[in-house]
Design a protein around this motif. Structure first.
Motif, PDB file in Angstrom:
ATOM      1  N   GLN A   1    -116.306 -25.243  29.859  1.00 38.65           N
ATOM      2  CA  GLN A   1    -114.883 -25.571  29.977  1.00 38.65           C
ATOM      3  C   GLN A   1    -114.296 -24.926  31.232  1.00 38.65           C
ATOM      4  OE1 GLN A   1    -112.909 -24.429  26.370  1.00 38.65           O
ATOM      5  NE2 GLN A   1    -114.240 -25.693  25.093  1.00 38.65           N
ATOM      6  N   ALA A   2    -114.672 -23.681  31.479  1.00 38.48           N
ATOM      7  CA  ALA A   2    -114.173 -22.972  32.658  1.00 38.48           C
ATOM      8  C   ALA A   2    -114.703 -23.617  33.939  1.00 38.48           C
ATOM      9  CB  ALA A   2    -114.573 -21.501  32.597  1.00 38.48           C
TER      10      ALA A   2
ATOM     11  N   TRP B   1    -112.728 -26.711  34.548  1.00 33.32           N
ATOM     12  CA  TRP B   1    -111.412 -26.316  35.066  1.00 33.32           C
ATOM     13  C   TRP B   1    -111.515 -25.982  36.554  1.00 33.32           C
ATOM     14  CZ3 TRP B   1    -109.426 -21.986  37.412  1.00 33.32           C
ATOM     15  CH2 TRP B   1    -108.031 -21.898  37.484  1.00 33.32           C
ATOM     16  N   THR B   2    -112.539 -25.232  36.916  1.00 33.32           N
ATOM     17  CA  THR B   2    -112.743 -24.841  38.313  1.00 33.32           C
ATOM     18  C   THR B   2    -112.924 -26.065  39.200  1.00 33.32           C
ATOM     19  OG1 THR B   2    -113.737 -22.745  37.644  1.00 33.32           O
ATOM     20  CG2 THR B   2    -114.234 -23.520  39.868  1.00 33.32           C
TER      21      THR B   2
ATOM     22  N   ARG C   1    -110.523 -25.075  44.968  1.00 32.93           N
ATOM     23  CA  ARG C   1    -111.234 -24.101  44.140  1.00 32.93           C
ATOM     24  C   ARG C   1    -112.714 -24.492  44.015  1.00 32.93           C
ATOM     25  NH1 ARG C   1    -107.471 -23.537  40.282  1.00 32.93           N
ATOM     26  NH2 ARG C   1    -108.240 -25.372  39.228  1.00 32.93           N
TER      27      ARG C   1
ATOM     28  N   LEU D   1    -114.860 -16.875  38.710  1.00 29.40           N
ATOM     29  CA  LEU D   1    -113.478 -16.711  38.240  1.00 29.40           C
ATOM     30  C   LEU D   1    -113.123 -15.239  38.089  1.00 29.40           C
ATOM     31  CD1 LEU D   1    -113.328 -19.532  35.555  1.00 29.40           C
ATOM     32  CD2 LEU D   1    -112.258 -19.529  37.820  1.00 29.40           C
TER      33      LEU D   1
ATOM     34  N   ASP E   1    -107.303 -16.846  39.503  1.00 26.55           N
ATOM     35  CA  ASP E   1    -108.000 -17.980  38.892  1.00 26.55           C
ATOM     36  C   ASP E   1    -108.444 -17.656  37.478  1.00 26.55           C
ATOM     37  OD1 ASP E   1    -107.698 -19.617  41.089  1.00 26.55           O
ATOM     38  OD2 ASP E   1    -109.736 -19.305  41.840  1.00 26.55           O
TER      39      ASP E   1
ATOM     40  N   CYS F   1    -107.141 -19.917  34.492  1.00 29.82           N
ATOM     41  CA  CYS F   1    -108.121 -20.651  33.697  1.00 29.82           C
ATOM     42  C   CYS F   1    -108.009 -20.263  32.226  1.00 29.82           C
ATOM     43  CB  CYS F   1    -109.530 -20.370  34.213  1.00 29.82           C
ATOM     44  SG  CYS F   1    -110.829 -21.200  33.275  1.00 29.82           S
TER      45      CYS F   1
ATOM     46  N   ASP G   1    -104.965 -21.872  30.681  1.00 27.32           N
ATOM     47  CA  ASP G   1    -105.150 -23.307  30.456  1.00 27.32           C
ATOM     48  C   ASP G   1    -106.112 -23.599  29.308  1.00 27.32           C
ATOM     49  OD1 ASP G   1    -103.348 -23.949  32.439  1.00 27.32           O
ATOM     50  OD2 ASP G   1    -104.862 -24.620  33.884  1.00 27.32           O
ATOM     51  N   LEU G   2    -107.107 -22.723  29.122  1.00 22.76           N
ATOM     52  CA  LEU G   2    -108.069 -22.925  28.031  1.00 22.76           C
ATOM     53  C   LEU G   2    -107.589 -22.326  26.715  1.00 22.76           C
ATOM     54  CD1 LEU G   2    -111.458 -22.240  29.859  1.00 22.76           C
ATOM     55  CD2 LEU G   2    -110.323 -24.439  29.448  1.00 22.76           C
TER      56      LEU G   2
ATOM     57  N   LEU H   1    -113.341 -14.816  28.771  1.00 23.82           N
ATOM     58  CA  LEU H   1    -114.167 -15.350  29.851  1.00 23.82           C
ATOM     59  C   LEU H   1    -115.117 -14.279  30.375  1.00 23.82           C
ATOM     60  CD1 LEU H   1    -111.448 -17.418  31.741  1.00 23.82           C
ATOM     61  CD2 LEU H   1    -113.268 -18.304  30.274  1.00 23.82           C
TER      62      LEU H   1
END
Length: 89
Positions: free
Chosen positions: A12-13, A16-17, A23, A55, A61, A65, A68-69, A76
């Motif tokens: 997921q991360a 997102w990246t 990014r 990240l 970031d 991230c 957002d998650l 993380l």
């Protein structure tokens, strides 16, 4: 074998990246993993850990991230450690 929850969070991360062009380019420049490499190696803990480490090394970031998650930034970091064979998830 890393816990699948760490794998899922890392994927997921990574998504997102890669959703942001600048990014994504920084990830490629920093890790040397090109899009074909990423696609071919998405199941490797080292690649997922590198994405989370990317990240972790840029706190804005990491925080964005995580927000957002819907997880704390520490989740993380813990997932990266689990994927790197460090602390258990």
């Amino acid at each position: 074998m890393p816990d699948t929850n760490a794998d899922a969070l890392a994927l997921q991360a990574l998504a997102w990246t890669l959703a942001d062009e600048d990014r994504a380019q920084r990830l490629i420049d920093t890790t040397g993993l090109f899009p074909d490499d990423l696609r071919a190696r998405l199941d490797e803990p080292a690649v997922l850990g590198a994405a989370l480490g990317f990240l972790e090394n840029h706190e804005p970031d990491l925080v964005a991230c995580a927000a957002d998650l819907g997880v704390p930034p520490e989740a993380l970091v813990a997932a990266r450690r689990a994927l790197d064979g460090g602390e258990p998830w």
